[in-house]
Enzyme design. Structure first.
Site, PDB file in Angstrom:
ATOM      1  N   GLY A   1       0.825  -1.210   0.000  1.00  0.00           N
ATOM      2  CA  GLY A   1       0.000   0.000   0.000  1.00  0.00           C
ATOM      3  C   GLY A   1       0.851   1.249   0.000  1.00  0.00           C
ATOM      4  O   GLY A   1       2.056   1.181  -0.235  1.00  0.00           O
ATOM      5  N   ASN A   2       0.220   2.394   0.223  1.00  0.00           N
ATOM      6  CA  ASN A   2       0.963   3.652   0.290  1.00  0.00           C
ATOM      7  C   ASN A   2       0.318   4.575   1.316  1.00  0.00           C
ATOM      8  O   ASN A   2      -0.700   4.243   1.908  1.00  0.00           O
ATOM      9  CB  ASN A   2       1.061   4.291  -1.098  1.00  0.00           C
ATOM     10  N   LYS A   3       0.936   5.740   1.505  1.00  0.00           N
ATOM     11  CA  LYS A   3       0.537   6.615   2.615  1.00  0.00           C
ATOM     12  C   LYS A   3      -0.644   7.522   2.310  1.00  0.00           C
ATOM     13  O   LYS A   3      -1.006   8.356   3.146  1.00  0.00           O
ATOM     14  CB  LYS A   3       1.718   7.509   2.998  1.00  0.00           C
ATOM     15  N   SER A   4      -1.229   7.430   1.124  1.00  0.00           N
ATOM     16  CA  SER A   4      -2.314   8.356   0.787  1.00  0.00           C
ATOM     17  C   SER A   4      -3.463   8.248   1.795  1.00  0.00           C
ATOM     18  O   SER A   4      -3.932   7.162   2.112  1.00  0.00           O
ATOM     19  CB  SER A   4      -2.850   8.039  -0.610  1.00  0.00           C
TER      20      SER A   4
ATOM     21  N   ALA B   1      -3.591   7.876  -5.297  1.00  0.00           N
ATOM     22  CA  ALA B   1      -2.215   7.389  -5.325  1.00  0.00           C
ATOM     23  C   ALA B   1      -2.273   5.955  -5.839  1.00  0.00           C
ATOM     24  O   ALA B   1      -2.632   5.031  -5.107  1.00  0.00           O
ATOM     25  CB  ALA B   1      -1.595   7.455  -3.936  1.00  0.00           C
TER      26      ALA B   1
END
Ligand code: C5P
Length: 234
Positions: A29-32, A96
């Site tokens: 995943g990512n930090k969005s 993102a």
């Protein structure tokens, strides 16, 4: 004239961060946080638009007045976005989207085993949805405004702005909303998960960049104003 900036316009907004599965319980995943995308949806709704919000994982709730599609992966986001874009006046890619996904998804939970080497994750590229949207618009001769986002960091050779200008040319969208991410002077992350934002809105037609700073809603209002000007001018 129109009573509101985006009265009667159909606006598709993507938000949040995609999650690319590794096995039934794990993902990349990512930090969005989804905050900027949700602020854009609220701002477009307040400007009279009909809003379709296609969202991957978010830390915040989507606005009730938007039509919603919830997705997990980049491929799901792509399918939902390309289908919604067919009837849209404006598409804003604030999500993102993972550039890569694991090449295979294990059907069972990946286990640690002393008799087998530790696993290596192989990645494959995801399609670039923004680039595909631009190609579809051309193929179908649509009159549509396409807006991208870019989180850039500068380095010793180039500042964030020049990377952003190259990205705008490469992707072919009309507007690119650029924020400089990464640690600020205090060492704290500047954008992801935070309530404020500071951006430059670059135009492909060469109009000077528009600066906007403040809450994510204030930044969203500035983006909506630039979009409304563009729609009025075409
Ligand atoms: O290339 P980069 O990921 O920095 O570009 C960011 C912009 O491209 C964002 O608008 C993002 O939503 C979009 N994007 C996309 N499909 C991808 C990766 C990014 O539409 N696979």
């Amino acid at each position: 004239g129109r009573s509101q900036l985006l009265q009667g316009r159909r606006v598709v907004i993507t938000a949040g961060g995609t999650r690319e599965p590794l096995d039934p319980v794990r993902f990349l995943g990512n930090k969005s946080s989804g905050k900027q995308g949700v602020a854009l949806a609220e701002s477009a709704l307040a400007a009279g638009a009909e809003v379709i919000l296609i969202h991957a994982h978010m830390d915040v709730a989507p606005p009730r007045d938007a039509k919603q599609h919830s997705v997990d992966t980049a491929l799901e986001l792509r399918a939902a976005t390309l289908s919604a874009a067919a009837g849209a006046d404006v598409v804003i890619m604030a999500a993102a989207v993972a550039d890569f996904r694991p090449s295979t998804v294990s059907t069972g939970k990946i286990k640690k085993r002393d008799d087998v080497a530790d696993p290596v994750i192989k990645l494959v590229r995801n399609p670039d949805i923004l680039v595909e949207l631009v190609a579809h618009r051309a193929a179908q001769n649509l009159s549509q405004l396409i807006v991208g986002f870019a989180a850039e960091t500068g380095d010793d050779e180039h500042d964030a702005r020049s990377y952003a200008e190259a990205k705008l040319a490469r992707k072919g969208c009309d507007l690119l909303v650029v924020n400089e991410v990464g640690p600020g002077e205090t060492g704290q992350e500047k954008v992801f998960g935070r309530d404020g934002n500071q951006v430059e809105i670059l135009s492909r037609d060469g109009a000077g960049p528009v600066q906007a700073a403040g809450s994510k809603r204030q930044v969203a209002d500035a983006v909506v104003r630039v979009i409304a000007e563009r729609l009025g001018a075409t």
